[in-house]
Design a protein around this motif. Structure first.
Motif, PDB file in Angstrom:
ATOM      1  N   PHE A  91       0.803  -1.081  -0.075  1.00  0.00           N
ATOM      2  CA  PHE A  91      -0.112   0.000  -0.023  1.00  0.00           C
ATOM      3  C   PHE A  91       0.819   1.151   0.225  1.00  0.00           C
ATOM      4  O   PHE A  91       1.812   1.311   0.625  1.00  0.00           O
ATOM      5  CB  PHE A  91      -0.915  -0.157   1.064  1.00  0.00           C
ATOM      6  CG  PHE A  91      -2.063  -1.082   1.331  1.00  0.00           C
ATOM      7  CD1 PHE A  91      -3.109  -0.990   0.888  1.00  0.00           C
ATOM      8  CD2 PHE A  91      -1.452  -2.527   1.689  1.00  0.00           C
ATOM      9  CE1 PHE A  91      -4.009  -1.994   0.710  1.00  0.00           C
ATOM     10  CE2 PHE A  91      -2.561  -3.319   1.695  1.00  0.00           C
ATOM     11  CZ  PHE A  91      -3.881  -3.273   1.427  1.00  0.00           C
ATOM     12  N   ALA A  92       0.381   2.322  -0.458  1.00  0.00           N
ATOM     13  CA  ALA A  92       0.846   3.604  -0.376  1.00  0.00           C
ATOM     14  C   ALA A  92       0.702   4.222   0.944  1.00  0.00           C
ATOM     15  O   ALA A  92      -0.116   3.776   1.605  1.00  0.00           O
ATOM     16  CB  ALA A  92       0.161   4.667  -1.570  1.00  0.00           C
ATOM     17  N   THR A  93       1.854   5.221   1.100  1.00  0.00           N
ATOM     18  CA  THR A  93       1.941   5.628   2.626  1.00  0.00           C
ATOM     19  C   THR A  93       0.589   6.246   3.016  1.00  0.00           C
ATOM     20  O   THR A  93      -0.030   6.860   2.075  1.00  0.00           O
ATOM     21  CB  THR A  93       2.930   6.664   2.818  1.00  0.00           C
ATOM     22  OG1 THR A  93       4.156   6.004   2.368  1.00  0.00           O
ATOM     23  CG2 THR A  93       2.970   7.222   4.104  1.00  0.00           C
ATOM     24  N   GLY A  94      -0.295   5.865   4.150  1.00  0.00           N
ATOM     25  CA  GLY A  94      -1.510   6.455   4.673  1.00  0.00           C
ATOM     26  C   GLY A  94      -2.723   5.987   3.969  1.00  0.00           C
ATOM     27  O   GLY A  94      -3.540   6.592   4.053  1.00  0.00           O
ATOM     28  N   SER A  95      -2.520   5.047   2.901  1.00  0.00           N
ATOM     29  CA  SER A  95      -3.596   4.684   2.325  1.00  0.00           C
ATOM     30  C   SER A  95      -3.906   3.092   2.536  1.00  0.00           C
ATOM     31  O   SER A  95      -3.086   2.189   2.896  1.00  0.00           O
ATOM     32  CB  SER A  95      -3.428   4.497   0.563  1.00  0.00           C
ATOM     33  OG  SER A  95      -4.350   4.334  -0.191  1.00  0.00           O
ATOM     34  N   ALA A  96      -5.486   3.032   2.320  1.00  0.00           N
ATOM     35  CA  ALA A  96      -5.871   1.605   2.375  1.00  0.00           C
ATOM     36  C   ALA A  96      -6.431   1.094   1.372  1.00  0.00           C
ATOM     37  O   ALA A  96      -7.084   0.095   1.096  1.00  0.00           O
ATOM     38  CB  ALA A  96      -6.914   1.426   3.636  1.00  0.00           C
ATOM     39  N   GLU A  97      -6.025   1.807   0.406  1.00  0.00           N
ATOM     40  CA  GLU A  97      -6.714   1.435  -1.201  1.00  0.00           C
ATOM     41  C   GLU A  97      -5.927   0.434  -1.904  1.00  0.00           C
ATOM     42  O   GLU A  97      -4.690   0.488  -1.978  1.00  0.00           O
ATOM     43  CB  GLU A  97      -6.658   2.852  -1.977  1.00  0.00           C
ATOM     44  CG  GLU A  97      -7.442   2.600  -3.330  1.00  0.00           C
ATOM     45  CD  GLU A  97      -7.452   4.056  -4.169  1.00  0.00           C
ATOM     46  OE1 GLU A  97      -7.683   3.841  -5.478  1.00  0.00           O
ATOM     47  OE2 GLU A  97      -7.591   4.938  -3.650  1.00  0.00           O
TER      48      GLU A  97
END
Length: 186
Positions: A91-97
């Motif tokens: 995942f990208a930093t700070g993301s739950a997508e």
């Protein structure tokens, strides 16, 4: 009106020189891009490939070649990698997508688990930097996103075990620590 052939020859040579320089520039750019991708791939950088999954218990049986290959799907800062039967969502930093291709990456593991009458375990991980409580909550949201993707493929919620988020200690970069893993369990 008379034309001077030496002027024509000079202009033709100049034009051919420009064309030759452009061809060299294009060829150099293509070769450079190929070399860059080869070097980046050798360093473990994600490269595009078809998603695939392999259950280690099933690998010894007649598993189609597509299931036996590790795979990576790139998205915007997020990607999916399949290694030794484990589907890993990064995942990208700070993301739950979830990265693009999540459903395709999960399709084989869902099918194999259903055929074998097994369950799936979804484990969230996070790095050791920043606020531990915030990281744990984000890891949980990421695991829940993967769990929902599995359930959306028709798996009964009771067959998807959501495990407590875990901190990844120095066995990789922070980018590699921000992941959710899906494995087939008994």
């Amino acid at each position: 009106m008379a034309f001077n052939t030496s002027d024509d020859d000079s202009q033709q040579r100049f034009a051919l020189g420009i064309i030759f320089a452009l061809v060299l520039l294009v060829v150099g750019t293509v070769v450079g891009a190929v070399v860059y991708r080869s070097v980046a791939g050798a360093k473990g950088a994600p490269t595009a490939a078809a998603p695939a999954v392999v259950d280690s218990a099933v690998a010894s049986q007649s598993t189609p070649p597509a299931l036996a290959a590790g795979a990576v799907q790139q998205g915007d800062g997020a990607y999916i990698r399949v290694e030794e039967g484990v589907v890993k969502f990064y995942f990208a930093t700070g993301s739950a997508e979830l990265a693009a291709g999540a459903d395709e990456a999960l399709a084989d593991v869902v099918r194999i688990a259903a055929q074998r009458g097994k369950k799936l375990a979804v484990s969230g991980y996070h790095d050791a930097t920043g606020n531990a409580a915030v990281n744990a909550e984000l890891a949980k949201r990421r695991a829940q996103a993967v769990q929902q993707s599995i359930i959306a493929q028709g798996v009964v919620a009771g067959n998807v075990e959501l495990r407590k988020p875990e901190v990844t200690q120095a066995d990789g970069s922070n980018d590699e620590a921000r992941r959710v893993e899906v494995v087939i369990i008994e």
